[in-house]
Design a protein around this motif. Structure first.
Motif, short mmCIF file in Angstrom:
data_model
loop_
_atom_site.label_atom_id
_atom_site.label_comp_id
_atom_site.label_asym_id
_atom_site.label_seq_id
_atom_site.Cartn_x
_atom_site.Cartn_y
_atom_site.Cartn_z
N LEU A 70 -15.83 -9.69 10.11
CA LEU A 70 -15.81 -9.99 11.54
C LEU A 70 -15.58 -8.73 12.37
CD1 LEU A 70 -13.86 -13.37 11.60
CD2 LEU A 70 -16.31 -13.00 11.95
N TRP A 71 -14.65 -7.90 11.96
CA TRP A 71 -14.38 -6.68 12.72
C TRP A 71 -15.59 -5.74 12.68
CZ3 TRP A 71 -9.13 -4.22 13.71
CH2 TRP A 71 -8.15 -5.20 13.90
N ALA A 72 -16.23 -5.59 11.54
CA ALA A 72 -17.37 -4.68 11.42
C ALA A 72 -18.57 -5.16 12.24
CB ALA A 72 -17.77 -4.53 9.95
N GLN A 73 -18.65 -6.45 12.48
CA GLN A 73 -19.77 -7.00 13.24
C GLN A 73 -19.48 -7.09 14.73
OE1 GLN A 73 -22.66 -7.32 11.77
NE2 GLN A 73 -21.71 -6.77 9.85
N THR A 74 -18.31 -6.66 15.16
CA THR A 74 -17.92 -6.72 16.57
C THR A 74 -17.87 -5.31 17.13
OG1 THR A 74 -16.61 -8.69 16.10
CG2 THR A 74 -16.19 -7.58 18.19
N SER A 75 -18.41 -5.13 18.32
CA SER A 75 -18.39 -3.81 18.94
C SER A 75 -17.92 -3.90 20.38
CB SER A 75 -19.77 -3.16 18.89
OG SER A 75 -20.68 -3.89 19.69
N PHE A 76 -17.37 -2.81 20.86
CA PHE A 76 -16.94 -2.66 22.25
C PHE A 76 -17.58 -1.39 22.78
CE2 PHE A 76 -13.96 -1.06 25.46
CZ PHE A 76 -13.96 -2.14 26.32
N ASP A 77 -18.40 -1.53 23.78
CA ASP A 77 -19.14 -0.40 24.35
C ASP A 77 -19.91 0.38 23.28
OD1 ASP A 77 -18.68 -0.78 27.03
OD2 ASP A 77 -17.03 0.64 27.16
N GLY A 78 -20.51 -0.34 22.34
CA GLY A 78 -21.33 0.28 21.31
C GLY A 78 -20.58 0.80 20.10
N GLU A 79 -19.25 0.79 20.14
CA GLU A 79 -18.44 1.28 19.02
C GLU A 79 -17.96 0.08 18.20
OE1 GLU A 79 -17.64 4.46 18.16
OE2 GLU A 79 -18.94 5.19 19.76
N ARG A 80 -18.28 0.08 16.91
CA ARG A 80 -17.87 -1.03 16.05
C ARG A 80 -16.42 -0.86 15.61
NH1 ARG A 80 -22.52 -4.16 13.06
NH2 ARG A 80 -24.16 -3.76 14.55
N PHE A 81 -15.75 -1.99 15.43
CA PHE A 81 -14.37 -1.98 14.95
C PHE A 81 -14.34 -1.82 13.44
CE2 PHE A 81 -13.88 -4.81 18.77
CZ PHE A 81 -13.20 -3.89 19.53
N GLU A 82 -13.17 -1.46 12.92
CA GLU A 82 -12.99 -1.31 11.49
C GLU A 82 -11.63 -1.87 11.11
OE1 GLU A 82 -12.82 2.16 8.06
OE2 GLU A 82 -13.10 2.70 10.15
N TYR A 83 -11.63 -2.79 10.16
CA TYR A 83 -10.38 -3.35 9.65
C TYR A 83 -9.98 -2.58 8.42
CZ TYR A 83 -6.92 -6.71 8.02
OH TYR A 83 -5.76 -7.30 7.62
N THR A 84 -8.78 -2.00 8.42
CA THR A 84 -8.36 -1.15 7.31
C THR A 84 -7.28 -1.77 6.44
OG1 THR A 84 -6.77 -0.03 8.75
CG2 THR A 84 -8.97 0.96 8.56
N GLY A 85 -6.89 -2.99 6.73
CA GLY A 85 -5.88 -3.66 5.91
C GLY A 85 -6.43 -4.02 4.54
N THR A 86 -5.52 -4.31 3.62
CA THR A 86 -5.93 -4.69 2.27
C THR A 86 -5.31 -6.02 1.88
OG1 THR A 86 -4.07 -3.58 1.18
CG2 THR A 86 -6.05 -2.25 1.57
N GLY A 87 -5.90 -6.66 0.91
CA GLY A 87 -5.35 -7.90 0.39
C GLY A 87 -3.99 -7.70 -0.24
N ARG A 88 -3.81 -6.55 -0.87
CA ARG A 88 -2.52 -6.23 -1.48
C ARG A 88 -1.42 -6.16 -0.43
NH1 ARG A 88 0.50 -1.54 -3.23
NH2 ARG A 88 1.52 -2.00 -5.21
N GLN A 89 -1.71 -5.54 0.70
CA GLN A 89 -0.72 -5.46 1.78
C GLN A 89 -0.33 -6.84 2.28
OE1 GLN A 89 -2.93 -2.98 4.48
NE2 GLN A 89 -1.79 -1.14 3.89
N LEU A 90 -1.31 -7.72 2.45
CA LEU A 90 -1.01 -9.08 2.88
C LEU A 90 -0.20 -9.83 1.83
CD1 LEU A 90 -4.41 -10.17 4.48
CD2 LEU A 90 -2.33 -9.46 5.65
N PHE A 91 -0.56 -9.63 0.56
CA PHE A 91 0.15 -10.29 -0.53
C PHE A 91 1.61 -9.84 -0.59
CE2 PHE A 91 1.38 -10.40 -5.07
CZ PHE A 91 1.31 -11.76 -5.27
N LEU A 92 1.83 -8.54 -0.50
CA LEU A 92 3.20 -8.03 -0.55
C LEU A 92 3.99 -8.41 0.70
CD1 LEU A 92 2.57 -4.50 -2.10
CD2 LEU A 92 3.46 -6.55 -3.24
N GLY A 93 3.33 -8.52 1.84
CA GLY A 93 3.99 -8.92 3.07
C GLY A 93 4.35 -10.39 3.12
N PHE A 94 3.69 -11.17 2.26
CA PHE A 94 3.95 -12.60 2.21
C PHE A 94 5.32 -12.85 1.62
CE2 PHE A 94 3.61 -16.67 -0.13
CZ PHE A 94 3.46 -17.52 0.96
#
Length: 75
Positions: A51-75
């Motif tokens: 979703l982030w890679a397919q969304t842009s603001f003023d022609g600049e695409r977003f990038e999501y840098t989180g990982t599944g491991r980070q979410l798992f450990l944060g849970f």
């Protein structure tokens, strides 16, 4: 720079398709079933990256840098 009076900030656009997202959903569902739900965090990360890679603001695409491991450990 030409700016529309109704949209003074900038233009947000989404370039993805529902079909691509549906394929990601099906693969994620299959992997969640196989791993008894442990894959959930990596599935969320995969959807966010798409979703982030397919969304842009003023022609600049977003990038999501989180990982599944980070979410798992944060849970």
């Amino acid at each position: 720079m030409n700016q529309d009076s109704n949209n003074p900030g900038g233009r947000v656009a989404h370039h993805g398709s529902g079909a691509e997202l549906f394929v990601i959903y099906l693969v994620n569902l299959l992997l969640k079933v196989i791993t008894l739900g442990i894959y959930h965090f990596w599935a969320v990360t995969r959807v966010r990256r798409y979703l982030w890679a397919q969304t842009s603001f003023d022609g600049e695409r977003f990038e999501y840098t989180g990982t599944g491991r980070q979410l798992f450990l944060g849970f």
